[in-house]
Design an enzyme around this catalytic site. Sequence first.
Site, PDB file in Angstrom:
ATOM      1  N   GLY A 197      36.061  92.027  49.881  1.00 48.23           N
ATOM      2  CA  GLY A 197      36.442  90.641  49.624  1.00 48.23           C
ATOM      3  C   GLY A 197      37.897  90.498  49.265  1.00 48.23           C
ATOM      4  O   GLY A 197      38.612  91.466  49.033  1.00 48.23           O
ATOM      5  N   GLY A 199      38.922  88.681  46.608  1.00 44.94           N
ATOM      6  CA  GLY A 199      39.024  88.672  45.157  1.00 44.94           C
ATOM      7  C   GLY A 199      39.892  87.598  44.574  1.00 44.94           C
ATOM      8  O   GLY A 199      40.783  87.873  43.779  1.00 44.94           O
ATOM      9  N   ARG A 200      39.653  86.344  44.936  1.00 47.69           N
ATOM     10  CA  ARG A 200      40.541  85.287  44.458  1.00 47.69           C
ATOM     11  C   ARG A 200      39.804  84.101  43.872  1.00 47.69           C
ATOM     12  O   ARG A 200      40.344  83.005  43.792  1.00 47.69           O
ATOM     13  CB  ARG A 200      41.429  84.809  45.592  1.00 47.69           C
ATOM     14  CG  ARG A 200      40.613  84.347  46.798  1.00 47.69           C
ATOM     15  CD  ARG A 200      41.495  83.851  47.905  1.00 47.69           C
ATOM     16  NE  ARG A 200      40.688  83.521  49.061  1.00 47.69           N
ATOM     17  CZ  ARG A 200      41.143  82.832  50.089  1.00 47.69           C
ATOM     18  NH1 ARG A 200      42.378  82.412  50.097  1.00 47.69           N
ATOM     19  NH2 ARG A 200      40.363  82.567  51.109  1.00 47.69           N
ATOM     20  N   LYS A 220      39.676  78.762  43.232  1.00 48.50           N
ATOM     21  CA  LYS A 220      39.850  79.665  44.369  1.00 48.50           C
ATOM     22  C   LYS A 220      41.316  79.657  44.777  1.00 48.50           C
ATOM     23  O   LYS A 220      41.853  78.635  45.195  1.00 48.50           O
ATOM     24  CB  LYS A 220      38.978  79.220  45.548  1.00 48.50           C
ATOM     25  CG  LYS A 220      39.011  80.191  46.722  1.00 48.50           C
ATOM     26  CD  LYS A 220      37.997  79.801  47.778  1.00 48.50           C
ATOM     27  CE  LYS A 220      38.003  80.819  48.922  1.00 48.50           C
ATOM     28  NZ  LYS A 220      36.972  80.502  49.944  1.00 48.50           N
ATOM     29  N   ASP A 232      46.732  89.001  47.859  1.00 44.30           N
ATOM     30  CA  ASP A 232      47.485  88.440  46.739  1.00 44.30           C
ATOM     31  C   ASP A 232      46.644  87.530  45.853  1.00 44.30           C
ATOM     32  O   ASP A 232      47.122  87.040  44.832  1.00 44.30           O
ATOM     33  CB  ASP A 232      48.720  87.680  47.245  1.00 44.30           C
ATOM     34  CG  ASP A 232      48.371  86.638  48.305  1.00 44.30           C
ATOM     35  OD1 ASP A 232      47.203  86.220  48.366  1.00 44.30           O
ATOM     36  OD2 ASP A 232      49.272  86.251  49.074  1.00 44.30           O
ATOM     37  N   ASP A 389      27.544  88.337  51.273  1.00 44.55           N
ATOM     38  CA  ASP A 389      28.377  87.765  50.224  1.00 44.55           C
ATOM     39  C   ASP A 389      28.512  86.261  50.368  1.00 44.55           C
ATOM     40  O   ASP A 389      28.969  85.589  49.456  1.00 44.55           O
ATOM     41  CB  ASP A 389      29.764  88.403  50.223  1.00 44.55           C
ATOM     42  CG  ASP A 389      30.554  88.022  48.986  1.00 44.55           C
ATOM     43  OD1 ASP A 389      30.044  88.213  47.878  1.00 44.55           O
ATOM     44  OD2 ASP A 389      31.675  87.516  49.134  1.00 44.55           O
ATOM     45  N   ASP A 399      31.237  79.159  50.408  1.00 46.91           N
ATOM     46  CA  ASP A 399      32.404  79.771  51.059  1.00 46.91           C
ATOM     47  C   ASP A 399      32.676  79.172  52.436  1.00 46.91           C
ATOM     48  O   ASP A 399      32.186  79.659  53.458  1.00 46.91           O
ATOM     49  CB  ASP A 399      32.235  81.287  51.168  1.00 46.91           C
ATOM     50  CG  ASP A 399      32.478  81.981  49.836  1.00 46.91           C
ATOM     51  OD1 ASP A 399      33.025  81.322  48.925  1.00 46.91           O
ATOM     52  OD2 ASP A 399      32.115  83.152  49.693  1.00 46.91           O
TER      53      ASP A 399
END
Length: 637
Positions: A197, A199-200, A220, A232, A389, A399
């Site tokens: 993923g 990761g944000r 997000k 990032d 996920d 998502d």
Amino acid sequence: MLIAHLSTPSTFSRTAILPLAFFSFSLSRSRSLSSPPLSTTTTSHSFSIHSISHSKLYFLQPNTLRKNRVSMDRNLSVESVTTDLKNQSLETGGKHGLKKNKLQDLNWDHSFVQELPGDPKTNNTNPREVLHACYTKVSPSVEVENPQLVAWSESVAELLDLDPKEFERPDFPLIFSGASPLVGGYVLFGMWAGQLGDGRAITLGELLNSRAERWELQLKGAGKTPYSRFADGLAVLRSSIREFLCSEAMHGLGVPTTRALSLVTTGKYVTRDMFYDGNPKEEPGAVVCRVAQSFLRFGSFQIHASRAKEDLNIVRALADYTIRHHFPHIENINKSDSLSFKTGEESSSGVDLTSNKYAAWAVEVAERTASLVASWQGVGFTHGVLNTDNMSVLGLTIDYGPFGFLDAFDPSYTPNTTDLPGRRYCFGNQPDIGLWNIAQFTSTLSAAHLINTEEANYAMERYGTKFMDDYKSIMTRKLGLSKYNKQLISELLNNMSVDKVDYTNFFRSLSNIKTDSSISEGELLVPLKAVLLDIGKERKEAWTSWVQTYIQELAASGISDEERKVEMNSINPKYILRNYLCQSAIDTAEQGDFEEVRRLLKVMERPYDEQPGMEKYARLPPAWAYRPGVCMLSCSS
């Protein structure tokens, strides 16, 4: 601070379906839990995918833990282990004069961090594998410069008992970009998949509203987390507008979904390679505040099960937490409810859902997932990336990446460029993929010794039965029929596929058909003239034949044309969030004009209403809409 949930790699066969396999999964009751459910195949290529998992970030402030006192109807039925959770769907609940709070007065309740194991390393956002923990505490790292509020949802604010005047606060963009802490809240990260993923996702916290409903607020694009790998942790305005608008559009359509409270720009630029072609460019940065009762997904459990004995106790703890807070009615199932069922296996002695709460929970998750997928098929929605996920344990659409609604009806349509050429996640494959995900979920629970093989198989059986029941009901209502007619509907979908008929506009126009027997054969297609474009004599004859059969079926129902039209227009939307409409709003927003985003939001909040003056939002896509980046997108955001 941050919290992270994980998921594991899994292997399956990539399969291409036949063009008209609108849904074609096979429901072998003795299916291996690890086998993919795709059944109608033309080619098969073995490859592996890493399912994504999730993590949560918490920025903790002192607060008293309170128990969730959600009052729920505990009525159970054979049709569904429980249908109560539908009452927990993301509804506004109406306006009852309830108190509206300022941000600092919201009723926070940090159950996740209070009840589940966390990462001992705090504020360490270096990419790493987090072991034996459900979350990591971190702080948002997003940088902002004069952040601006692009759009907001007053109906979501009502869910939270939040005074809509709070959107006018000068510091609102700072708080909801993650640049300024929210008093009483914390930050929760959620989206990690076997280290795949980005990761944000960062949660501001869980709160309890005046109706004792639990809601989680999640940012997000607010910066790096340990699960960001080499990313990032940021998001661009382009994808953030799409996520914000589609969250609210799906709610307007009546499809279970996560919601979106706000969308703010950061004032900074983010570098993205949109097409993965080695040509990155700078785009405006943005942050969406998403809202759901929980963002837990299948992958949240899968990652811990993948570590075998080490973390199987965490799977159980996470399941207990989820049932306790989001399926409390299951805790109270007892023998008197008589929920015992036979599976399709001859040697089966039956599945008693009253003796194992995890089995009852797995069945409810399966049924809610089936209902969700059926609702997608009904409105022509294609998610685009249905790995574990991206599957909510609450049965919510979650998502919004490279999603798309059908324009011309095409079961093989996929909006995701990375899904070509196999089209695993195409529109017609979604029911199969939903079953495959349930197989992964039940396999995870089996690995943790929470359910046995019969219970797992029964959950998959229930997925298939529930999907078909809901899908038949939806299609029957879309056609205004009194009962399901498989042949009539199959012929219709075949005709629509052959002539590339617009899915949404066709069903909306279909309500104009009259049962008047005096209408001549040559006039039968007049009500559909606007949607049956450029068809030759042979195809016109095919459509005329279908309409004649359809009218006969309508006449037999005894429902008046006027009554039927009202009913059909209540399930066949006039407005959907077509990709070109999103792009138009994105183009103006990137120039600093947010009015089109706000206008589009208002239209999509009432998709079944005529909305005089808004007709342009129901038009077919223009020629430019078929350029790369509009009709199809990548996951780069």
